[in-house]
Write a protein that holds these residues in place. Structure first.
Motif, mmCIF file in Angstrom:
data_model
loop_
_atom_site.group_PDB
_atom_site.id
_atom_site.type_symbol
_atom_site.label_atom_id
_atom_site.label_comp_id
_atom_site.label_asym_id
_atom_site.label_seq_id
_atom_site.Cartn_x
_atom_site.Cartn_y
_atom_site.Cartn_z
ATOM 1 N N VAL A 106 0.836 -1.203 0.000
ATOM 2 C CA VAL A 106 0.000 0.000 0.000
ATOM 3 C C VAL A 106 0.873 1.257 0.000
ATOM 4 O O VAL A 106 0.585 2.240 -0.707
ATOM 5 N N SER A 107 1.951 1.245 0.782
ATOM 6 C CA SER A 107 2.851 2.399 0.835
ATOM 7 C C SER A 107 3.497 2.663 -0.514
ATOM 8 O O SER A 107 3.661 3.823 -0.924
ATOM 9 N N LEU A 108 3.863 1.594 -1.210
ATOM 10 C CA LEU A 108 4.474 1.772 -2.533
ATOM 11 C C LEU A 108 3.498 2.426 -3.509
ATOM 12 O O LEU A 108 3.880 3.315 -4.282
ATOM 13 N N VAL A 109 2.238 2.000 -3.481
ATOM 14 C CA VAL A 109 1.253 2.561 -4.410
ATOM 15 C C VAL A 109 1.019 4.044 -4.112
ATOM 16 O O VAL A 109 1.100 4.908 -5.011
ATOM 17 N N LEU A 110 0.742 4.371 -2.852
ATOM 18 C CA LEU A 110 0.439 5.757 -2.503
ATOM 19 C C LEU A 110 1.670 6.653 -2.624
ATOM 20 O O LEU A 110 1.608 7.748 -3.203
ATOM 21 N N GLY A 111 2.790 6.198 -2.061
ATOM 22 C CA GLY A 111 3.990 7.024 -2.078
ATOM 23 C C GLY A 111 4.515 7.267 -3.470
ATOM 24 O O GLY A 111 4.942 8.387 -3.802
ATOM 25 N N THR A 112 4.488 6.232 -4.330
ATOM 26 C CA THR A 112 4.972 6.395 -5.698
ATOM 27 C C THR A 112 4.061 7.324 -6.496
ATOM 28 O O THR A 112 4.532 8.156 -7.294
ATOM 29 N N LEU A 113 2.755 7.202 -6.301
ATOM 30 C CA LEU A 113 1.811 8.076 -7.004
ATOM 31 C C LEU A 113 2.099 9.539 -6.703
ATOM 32 O O LEU A 113 2.215 10.370 -7.620
ATOM 33 N N PHE A 114 2.236 9.877 -5.437
ATOM 34 C CA PHE A 114 2.467 11.268 -5.065
ATOM 35 C C PHE A 114 3.871 11.718 -5.462
ATOM 36 O O PHE A 114 4.067 12.879 -5.868
ATOM 37 N N ALA A 115 4.850 10.831 -5.363
ATOM 38 C CA ALA A 115 6.217 11.226 -5.710
ATOM 39 C C ALA A 115 6.335 11.547 -7.191
ATOM 40 O O ALA A 115 6.910 12.582 -7.575
ATOM 41 N N PHE A 116 5.799 10.686 -8.053
ATOM 42 C CA PHE A 116 5.883 10.941 -9.490
ATOM 43 C C PHE A 116 5.076 12.169 -9.881
ATOM 44 O O PHE A 116 5.512 12.969 -10.723
ATOM 45 N N ALA A 117 3.900 12.333 -9.289
ATOM 46 C CA ALA A 117 3.063 13.478 -9.653
ATOM 47 C C ALA A 117 3.691 14.796 -9.220
ATOM 48 O O ALA A 117 3.698 15.779 -9.976
ATOM 49 N N LEU A 118 4.248 14.842 -8.007
ATOM 50 C CA LEU A 118 4.803 16.094 -7.497
ATOM 51 C C LEU A 118 6.182 16.398 -8.065
ATOM 52 O O LEU A 118 6.560 17.571 -8.173
ATOM 53 N N ALA A 119 6.944 15.374 -8.450
ATOM 54 C CA ALA A 119 8.308 15.614 -8.925
ATOM 55 C C ALA A 119 8.398 15.778 -10.437
ATOM 56 O O ALA A 119 9.327 16.434 -10.916
ATOM 57 N N LEU A 120 7.459 15.211 -11.203
ATOM 58 C CA LEU A 120 7.629 15.160 -12.657
ATOM 59 C C LEU A 120 6.550 15.888 -13.445
ATOM 60 O O LEU A 120 6.693 16.014 -14.663
ATOM 61 N N THR A 121 5.481 16.313 -12.822
ATOM 62 C CA THR A 121 4.395 16.937 -13.572
ATOM 63 C C THR A 121 4.238 18.396 -13.177
ATOM 64 O O THR A 121 4.870 18.876 -12.224
ATOM 65 N N ASP A 122 3.371 19.088 -13.896
ATOM 66 C CA ASP A 122 3.157 20.515 -13.678
ATOM 67 C C ASP A 122 1.873 20.792 -12.912
ATOM 68 O O ASP A 122 1.201 21.799 -13.168
ATOM 69 N N ILE A 123 1.509 19.911 -11.961
ATOM 70 C CA ILE A 123 0.303 20.150 -11.169
ATOM 71 C C ILE A 123 0.531 21.349 -10.252
ATOM 72 O O ILE A 123 1.659 21.732 -9.953
ATOM 73 N N ARG A 124 -0.558 21.918 -9.775
ATOM 74 C CA ARG A 124 -0.492 23.089 -8.915
ATOM 75 C C ARG A 124 -0.595 22.682 -7.445
ATOM 76 O O ARG A 124 -1.058 21.609 -7.113
ATOM 77 N N GLY A 125 -0.147 23.584 -6.564
ATOM 78 C CA GLY A 125 -0.237 23.354 -5.131
ATOM 79 C C GLY A 125 0.664 22.243 -4.628
ATOM 80 O O GLY A 125 0.287 21.492 -3.726
ATOM 81 N N LYS A 126 1.865 22.125 -5.202
ATOM 82 C CA LYS A 126 2.746 21.018 -4.820
ATOM 83 C C LYS A 126 3.155 21.094 -3.356
ATOM 84 O O LYS A 126 3.217 20.070 -2.671
ATOM 85 N N LEU A 127 3.458 22.289 -2.867
ATOM 86 C CA LEU A 127 3.919 22.421 -1.485
ATOM 87 C C LEU A 127 2.834 21.999 -0.503
ATOM 88 O O LEU A 127 3.095 21.268 0.460
ATOM 89 N N PHE A 128 1.608 22.427 -0.745
ATOM 90 C CA PHE A 128 0.525 22.062 0.175
ATOM 91 C C PHE A 128 0.220 20.570 0.092
ATOM 92 O O PHE A 128 -0.046 19.926 1.110
ATOM 93 N N LEU A 129 0.256 20.004 -1.109
ATOM 94 C CA LEU A 129 0.026 18.569 -1.249
ATOM 95 C C LEU A 129 1.102 17.767 -0.523
ATOM 96 O O LEU A 129 0.800 16.785 0.166
ATOM 97 N N SER A 130 2.338 18.187 -0.656
ATOM 98 C CA SER A 130 3.431 17.493 0.031
ATOM 99 C C SER A 130 3.304 17.635 1.542
ATOM 100 O O SER A 130 3.516 16.674 2.293
#
Length: 668
Positions: free
Chosen positions: A177-201
């Motif tokens: 479960v940790s791999l699924v959730l942690g990898t999802l957020f890591a790839f999204a916050l590190a590699l994409t142009d989504i907004r609100g990265k600091l608050f999401l992290s």
């Protein structure tokens, strides 16, 4: 202007030039007559420096404004050289003397780098007492339990096999479960142009900062037929339905939620180092985003994935709060809860049994870390290029979809459980729906003003967390200084000794301190077992690595020339530490204090085995209140703990600009 030292030196007046010239002629005449008396040597020393400073040369060199100075006969020059004092050169200049350290910190046995001779033995002894000695005592007790037979019997009991199976299953499921959730957020916050990265992290890191027993209690209040939140929304299952979290899958799910930030940190650190120019080159060559992800990003991120999985697995092995809240009501035991129950039912062979069980946990954790090392062999990449320049993928019209997915996950794993916790704290009893008629703040008044147990827990936790956070600086500041200036086997040994207690499960460390301080201390005859001081000693050992990291980062980023200048000016080690080093690392030291306080104030795993009457901590109080059926009081105390965690994390975020890079884990 005649000066070889640059602008700003005044011209020598004509009168001075004449006096100097007259002296040269007089001295040249005496030299020609082989007159080398004391007066001539004194004058040569006095005026040689003057001539050199204003553009002339010393004896035997060029004169003023290019004029040749009278030559000194070779025999007389040799005679004058022998007549000069040892600190004076042939040109009349004094040789510079090496400055000796002065001041209150002077140490004649200081090393070449200005480090006093007593620093290394002091740091080594402190780290040995905090890290190595408890584990040596645990290993000795475990070996004795196996050889004498009293502790070996526990390995053959069916309860041990069941606890071992449950521990491995829940830790493995939680890791997934940790791999699924942690990898999802890591790839999204590190590699994409989504907004609100600091608050999401920031929000995604909250579950790791919140005590595990609070996480478990919040999820229990959110699910099941008696959930106040679900009853208020009209979504509660029918009465008589089972609580789905009281199971192995429920324990694994919450372990995954609790430790997902660990995977997130490991994977995000690896992704931040990937050169963006390699990704751009692949895209320009016609590779699709999926091809780039599969062939470039995923292989380069695999070390972080493996490391995050290993950390999540080891953390799940030693977690006590979640299996205790969810497993004990369903008679599901893991190795940490089995140790807790054996220590509660104290017997003649208790110490031997818990030593053997703790050694078993340590072996499983070590096996997980060794498997990580095995999987990382052959994955040593050398990355070249500009890393972290900008996002690798522009999501375009899919950005709203990805942002909605991330916010939805946060709402499910964080917001909804916390709302359920607040709702449970505002109703008079568990299972009552939250309405305007039933809302009550009685639980908060009971917790803050009338319950002696919770007041004692608040006082103990604040004292232990403050003492550990501030006291550890006495160890980590000199240790960080030593580790940043020394290389070699001894420095590596000290670093390993600091990291080992943090890597081991807290239940193992607690048992080690139980065994170490069960008997009275030598010479003084005083026993720490059953007192608050044994908890403080265990906190020192457990949080040593956490306290060291911010201070170490500040030491590494500090320019060594600052201290070197102070050392050459004669400042001793203590003076340099007080006036140069401490003011520079003060922001990082403050962050270290807040981080340790934040984690220590909510700790349960270590204190669950070490507390006694009058030494309860907040984590122990929440566990005991829930175990006794006072769910409203446990929820109210948990809400206060969560508010304290958020306030401390917000204080760190506000002071982020004054802290070294990498100190705050939720910042990119």
């Amino acid at each position: 202007m005649l000066s070889r030292f640059g602008k700003g030196v005044p011209r020598l007046s004509d009168q001075k030039w004449r006096q100097t010239r007259e002296f040269e002629q007089a001295f040249a005449g005496k030299s020609a007559n082989a007159c080398s008396g004391t007066d001539e040597i004194v004058h040569s020393r006095r005026f040689g420096g003057l001539r050199l400073a204003f553009g002339g040369e010393a004896l035997g060199g060029a004169g003023r404004r290019g004029e040749a100075a009278p030559a000194v006969p070779g025999g007389l020059a040799k005679e004058l050289t022998h007549a000069l004092p040892p600190d004076v050169t042939e040109d009349g200049l004094r040789r510079p003397k090496r400055l000796a350290p002065q001041g209150p910190g002077r140490n004649p046995r200081a090393t070449a780098g200005g480090e006093p001779g007593w620093l290394l033995p002091l740091v080594f002894c402190l780290i040995f007492l905090l890290s190595a000695l408890p584990l040596i005592r645990l290993g000795w007790a475990g070996l004795g339990g196996l050889t004498e037979g009293d502790g070996a019997k526990v390995l053959l009991e069916p309860a041990t096999f069941a606890a071992l199976r449950n521990t491995v299953l829940t830790a493995t499921g939680g890791m997934t479960v940790s791999l699924v959730l942690g990898t999802l957020f890591a790839f999204a916050l590190a590699l994409t142009d989504i907004r609100g990265k600091l608050f999401l992290s920031f929000a995604f890191m909250l579950p790791m900062m919140i005590p595990p027993q609070v996480t478990a209690l919040a999820w229990v209040e959110m699910s099941g037929p008696s959930s106040p939140l679900l009853k208020t929304l009209g979504l509660a299952p029918p009465l008589g339905s089972s609580q789905p979290l009281y199971s192995l899958s429920g324990i694994a799910l919450l372990l995954g939620v609790q430790h997902a930030p660990l995977v997130f940190l490991a994977v995000k650190a690896g992704l931040a180092a990937i050169p963006r120019d390699g990704v751009e080159a692949a895209r320009l060559a016609g590779a699709s985003p999926w091809r780039v992800f599969r062939d470039i990003l995923l292989p380069l991120a695999s070390p972080g994935l493996v490391a995050g999985a290993a950390i999540a697995f080891v953390s799940g092995i030693g977690n006590f709060g979640i299996p205790a809240i969810l497993g004990i009501p369903a008679s599901i035991e893991t190795l940490p809860t089995l140790i807790y129950s054996r220590l509660a039912s104290f017997g003649s062979s208790t110490f031997a049994e818990i030593a053997v069980l703790s050694t078993l946990i340590a072996i499983i954790s070590a096996a997980g870390l060794l498997l990580q090392q095995r999987m990382l062999q052959g994955r040593d990449y050398r990355l070249l290029g500009l890393s972290g320049a900008r996002a690798a993928f522009s999501l375009g019209r899919f950005r709203l979809v990805v942002e909605g997915l991330l916010w939805g996950v946060l709402a499910l794993v964080l917001v909804a459980p916390l709302l359920a916790l607040v709702a449970s704290s505002l109703v008079p009893a568990y299972g009552v729906p939250l309405t305007l008629e039933t809302v009550s703040f009685r639980a908060y008044g009971e917790i803050l003003f009338r319950q002696s147990l919770t007041l004692t827990a608040f006082r103990n936790s604040l004292f232990l967390a403050s003492a550990a956070a501030v006291g550890l600086l006495v160890v980590t500041v000199p240790a960080a200084y030593l580790l940043t200036r020394r290389k070699g086997a001894l420095a590596n040994l000290l670093a390993c000794l600091i990291e080992i207690p943090y890597a081991l499960p807290g239940i193992v460390l607690a048992v080690a301190f139980v065994l170490l301080f069960a008997a009275p201390l030598p010479l003084v005859g005083f026993s720490l077992y059953g007192t608050i001081w044994i908890i403080l000693a265990a906190y020192f050992s457990s949080f040593l690595a956490i306290s060291l990291k911010p201070v170490m980062s500040a030491m590494l980023q500090m320019d060594p020339s600052l201290e070197e200048a102070a050392r050459l000016a004669g400042a001793g080690f203590l003076r340099r530490m007080r006036d140069v080093l401490l003011p520079v690392i003060a922001p990082a030291a403050g962050a270290s204090v807040i981080l340790v306080f934040l984690i220590a104030a909510n700790e349960l795993t270590v204190s669950a085995l070490l507390w006694s009457a009058g030494t309860q901590t907040l984590g122990v109080a929440i566990f005991n209140l829930d175990d006794s059926g006072s769910s409203d009081l446990a929820s109210a105390l948990s809400v206060l703990v969560v508010l304290m965690v958020i306030a401390l994390m917000a204080a760190l975020e506000i002071s982020a600009k004054h802290l070294p890079e990498g100190v705050l884990p939720w910042r990119n």
